[in-house]
Write a protein that holds these residues in place. Structure first.
Motif, PDB file in Angstrom:
ATOM      1  N   ASN B  36      34.715-150.105 -28.838  1.00  0.00           N
ATOM      2  CA  ASN B  36      36.104-149.666 -28.684  1.00  0.00           C
ATOM      3  C   ASN B  36      36.601-149.707 -27.254  1.00  0.00           C
ATOM      4  OD1 ASN B  36      37.115-148.918 -31.323  1.00  0.00           O
ATOM      5  ND2 ASN B  36      35.420-147.465 -31.314  1.00  0.00           N
ATOM      6  N   PHE B  82      18.510-147.536 -28.914  1.00  0.00           N
ATOM      7  CA  PHE B  82      19.865-147.091 -29.229  1.00  0.00           C
ATOM      8  C   PHE B  82      20.033-146.804 -30.716  1.00  0.00           C
ATOM      9  CE2 PHE B  82      21.075-148.850 -25.040  1.00  0.00           C
ATOM     10  CZ  PHE B  82      21.726-147.727 -24.560  1.00  0.00           C
ATOM     11  N   ARG B  84      17.754-145.442 -32.524  1.00  0.00           N
ATOM     12  CA  ARG B  84      17.236-144.086 -32.687  1.00  0.00           C
ATOM     13  C   ARG B  84      18.197-143.050 -32.153  1.00  0.00           C
ATOM     14  NH1 ARG B  84      11.606-143.102 -33.660  1.00  0.00           N
ATOM     15  NH2 ARG B  84      10.718-145.104 -34.244  1.00  0.00           N
ATOM     16  N   LEU B  85      18.781-143.391 -31.037  1.00  0.00           N
ATOM     17  CA  LEU B  85      19.730-142.453 -30.467  1.00  0.00           C
ATOM     18  C   LEU B  85      20.900-142.250 -31.426  1.00  0.00           C
ATOM     19  CD1 LEU B  85      20.091-140.766 -28.016  1.00  0.00           C
ATOM     20  CD2 LEU B  85      21.134-142.712 -26.856  1.00  0.00           C
ATOM     21  N   ALA B  88      19.793-140.056 -34.232  1.00  0.00           N
ATOM     22  CA  ALA B  88      19.686-138.664 -33.802  1.00  0.00           C
ATOM     23  C   ALA B  88      21.072-138.043 -33.700  1.00  0.00           C
ATOM     24  CB  ALA B  88      18.962-138.587 -32.455  1.00  0.00           C
ATOM     25  N   THR B  89      21.997-138.811 -33.172  1.00  0.00           N
ATOM     26  CA  THR B  89      23.352-138.293 -33.019  1.00  0.00           C
ATOM     27  C   THR B  89      23.969-137.994 -34.379  1.00  0.00           C
ATOM     28  OG1 THR B  89      23.565-139.622 -31.042  1.00  0.00           O
ATOM     29  CG2 THR B  89      25.590-138.748 -31.992  1.00  0.00           C
ATOM     30  N   LEU B  92      22.510-134.918 -35.717  1.00  0.00           N
ATOM     31  CA  LEU B  92      23.090-133.773 -35.013  1.00  0.00           C
ATOM     32  C   LEU B  92      24.458-133.436 -35.583  1.00  0.00           C
ATOM     33  CD1 LEU B  92      23.234-131.710 -32.762  1.00  0.00           C
ATOM     34  CD2 LEU B  92      23.957-133.531 -31.207  1.00  0.00           C
ATOM     35  N   ARG B  93      25.287-134.438 -35.714  1.00  0.00           N
ATOM     36  CA  ARG B  93      26.632-134.182 -36.214  1.00  0.00           C
ATOM     37  C   ARG B  93      26.598-133.631 -37.635  1.00  0.00           C
ATOM     38  NH1 ARG B  93      31.387-136.281 -34.672  1.00  0.00           N
ATOM     39  NH2 ARG B  93      30.511-138.029 -33.531  1.00  0.00           N
ATOM     40  N   HIS B 102      31.946-137.719 -43.585  1.00  0.00           N
ATOM     41  CA  HIS B 102      32.702-138.786 -42.928  1.00  0.00           C
ATOM     42  C   HIS B 102      32.568-140.074 -43.728  1.00  0.00           C
ATOM     43  CE1 HIS B 102      33.493-136.611 -39.130  1.00  0.00           C
ATOM     44  NE2 HIS B 102      32.381-135.973 -39.429  1.00  0.00           N
ATOM     45  N   THR B 133      37.987-142.705 -42.258  1.00  0.00           N
ATOM     46  CA  THR B 133      38.366-143.603 -41.180  1.00  0.00           C
ATOM     47  C   THR B 133      38.472-145.008 -41.754  1.00  0.00           C
ATOM     48  OG1 THR B 133      37.118-142.232 -39.634  1.00  0.00           O
ATOM     49  CG2 THR B 133      37.774-144.427 -38.888  1.00  0.00           C
ATOM     50  N   ARG B 143      24.310-146.938 -36.342  1.00  0.00           N
ATOM     51  CA  ARG B 143      24.899-146.257 -35.206  1.00  0.00           C
ATOM     52  C   ARG B 143      26.065-145.352 -35.549  1.00  0.00           C
ATOM     53  NH1 ARG B 143      23.707-149.794 -30.780  1.00  0.00           N
ATOM     54  NH2 ARG B 143      21.637-150.508 -31.326  1.00  0.00           N
ATOM     55  N   ALA B 144      26.963-145.884 -36.351  1.00  0.00           N
ATOM     56  CA  ALA B 144      28.257-145.236 -36.468  1.00  0.00           C
ATOM     57  C   ALA B 144      28.149-143.935 -37.242  1.00  0.00           C
ATOM     58  CB  ALA B 144      29.238-146.174 -37.133  1.00  0.00           C
ATOM     59  N   PRO B 145      28.991-142.998 -36.895  1.00  0.00           N
ATOM     60  CA  PRO B 145      28.866-141.651 -37.426  1.00  0.00           C
ATOM     61  C   PRO B 145      29.528-141.479 -38.790  1.00  0.00           C
ATOM     62  CG  PRO B 145      30.607-141.705 -35.817  1.00  0.00           C
ATOM     63  CD  PRO B 145      30.067-143.104 -35.925  1.00  0.00           C
ATOM     64  N   TYR B 146      29.085-142.223 -39.775  1.00  0.00           N
ATOM     65  CA  TYR B 146      29.660-142.063 -41.102  1.00  0.00           C
ATOM     66  C   TYR B 146      28.558-141.750 -42.110  1.00  0.00           C
ATOM     67  CZ  TYR B 146      33.464-144.181 -38.649  1.00  0.00           C
ATOM     68  OH  TYR B 146      34.437-144.422 -37.727  1.00  0.00           O
TER      69      TYR B 146
END
Lengths: 292, 292
Positions: B36, B82, B84-85, B88-89, B92-93, B102, B133, B143-146
């Motif tokens: 983005n 990344f 894994r990160l 993890a994120t 967390l969310r 989401h 979204t 990766r994406a937070p969905y």
DNA sequence: AATCTAGGCTCAGGAAAACTGAGTCTCAGA
DNA sequence: TCTGAGACTCAGTTTTCCTGAGCCTAGATT
């Protein structure tokens, strides 16, 4: 014409890193030191993260931190992820500049043990560039960008030398020192990071002796050594660090009373070394040079 | 008094992320979209990284990028880190706000398939908060937070509905349409992301027919549907998305000529869902609601 | 060939993030 | 009670990050 609404944003990487460090080290101050920023920066990062999540990660009890259940649950995943990232970064750096070897060392070790050896190393391998960073505590091995670390520690692997200590002084002063009791008549130099040295030595070498150990306290051992050479007083010598001065005669050991401490000078390597890489060669060379 | 020289700095996390995305996706433009930002930002990050490393990561050949050997060697480690990160994120969310689900979806799916189902879902599970979204392409699942993704695709797993297409129009217009040839006398609406629909349909349903397919091209399928309801012309209907209008009678299919495309509407979940978590319940509910 | 297009580059300006530094607050231990 | 460690706040500043417009190149298209 693609529509791109922001949607849920990813939390900033730096905030995640700050959280991970604070959680792993158990405090904002410690995290700040690891990341080379002030505690306020860590605090702000974590607060922003908590705000965005809408949940607390730490319980603050004015005297320190306590991970919340949420924080504790997610910490391992973050630690692992950042460990991997650190490893990847180190690999990248190493591959990008294969001829630079980064060494982290205690300041005293850097000046008194490593530095004297460098000229010969440079002569034998001129194509290798050595970068030395002095620091008080060993870095996080899984993260920091160093190929070799030189510190004192109790672990037996990678041991380069025992930690043997005994009083040393300039030759001129030695005449006044015939027995341990005489120490109370001269200034006893103390290094702030090894402030227990005198007690440790006295306990074993002269039990019952009441040492006043008054005298200047210096924050750099190398400075204390220099002062001692200049006749400022008596210092507890760490054999590995003053061997050169003993050999050259600029320092002498007035008593034959060495005390062996449990730890030792130790070389460790965050990532496995291959023998014929520059880092591997430097490691081998240093190991071979240790007895000298 | 600790001495803290800067030593070798760690490369900025954002630059590493930019490199990883560009390398994985094979271009700055694609990376920019994923992160983005504009391509210039990626370019700057990568250049800074290369400068700091003193080595190139990409060969630029004016027509795109090519990873250098160095870049290719380190890419997998970064991608994994990344990933894994990201995981993890997401964890967390999800743990921080367990009642928010989401969903990422194609704009048309969001408006025409998902949106009509939400009222009932909300009624049945009022404690669950749904966040939607819209995006043109499925996000990077690692990766994406969905929690859930709704897109058309060829993969069979998670299939909610076949992709069956056929012309539809407002009832008033249907009288003018008796056979496919009549299509040339009316405007044929086209959606820009499904621009091939008319051809795909005609190929199978009316071989030999030469379709002019002139008519407005709209960038949002939901808009095209709305226009069609208002009598603006004929549109290729995707069954799953216009079922409601057919049922309500606001749209009709003038020909009995459905064509089944190889893909279908598909629900996927980046992380495994546990059945009695909110995300798991929403997924099950949506799956069960699919035939409706 | 001339044009078109995708994709990267550069540069200046501006927005956003990050950091600092000084001061405050609170508790635990001496 | 005093002291020190550790976290917080806030204003101000530095650094980073990003955009937007225009340029450049090489393959594709006409």
């Amino acid at each position: 014409m693609a529509v791109k609404p922001p949607g849920p944003r990813q939390p900033p990487l730096n905030a995640l890193r700050a959280f991970e460090a604070a959680a792993r080290l158990g405090g904002f101050a410690a995290a700040a030191e690891e990341l080379n920023v002030t505690p306020g920066a860590i605090s702000a990062h974590v607060k922003a993260l908590e705000t965005e999540l809408g949940a607390r990660l730490f319980d603050r009890n004015a005297r320190g931190l306590q991970l919340t259940g949420l924080g504790a649950r997610v910490l391992p995943a973050f630690t692992e992820a950042f460990d991997r990232l650190g490893q990847a970064t180190q690999t990248l750096r190493a591959e990008a500049a294969p001829n630079v070897v980064h060494i982290a060392a205690l300041p005293s070790v850097a000046q008194l043990w490593l530095s004297p050896r460098l000229p010969r190393l440079r002569a034998e391998a001129p194509e290798i560039e050595i970068s030395i960073t002095a620091m008080e505590a060993p870095p996080n091995l899984k993260r920091a960008p160093y190929d070799l670390c030189l510190f004192f520690g109790p672990e037996p692997d990678g041991r380069l030398a025992e930690d043997v200590i005994f009083p040393v002084c300039a030759p001129a002063l030695a005449e006044q020192l015939h027995q341990p009791e005489d120490l109370n008549r001269l200034p006893c130099l103390t290094d702030s990071t090894w402030s227990e040295d005198w007690h440790l030595w006295a306990q074993q070498a002269a039990p019952g002796l009441r040492l006043a150990t008054r005298g200047p306290v210096l924050s750099l051992y190398a400075l204390a050594v220099e002062e001692t050479v200049n006749g400022a007083g008596v210092l507890i010598g760490h054999q590995a660090l003053i061997a050169g001065h003993l050999e050259a005669g600029t320092l002498v050991a007035p008593f034959d009373a060495p005390v062996r401490l449990p730890g030792g000078l130790r070389m460790s390597n965050p990532r496995p070394l291959r023998a014929n890489t520059p880092a591997g060669r430097v490691a081998r060379w240093l190991r071979d040079s240790a007895p000298a």
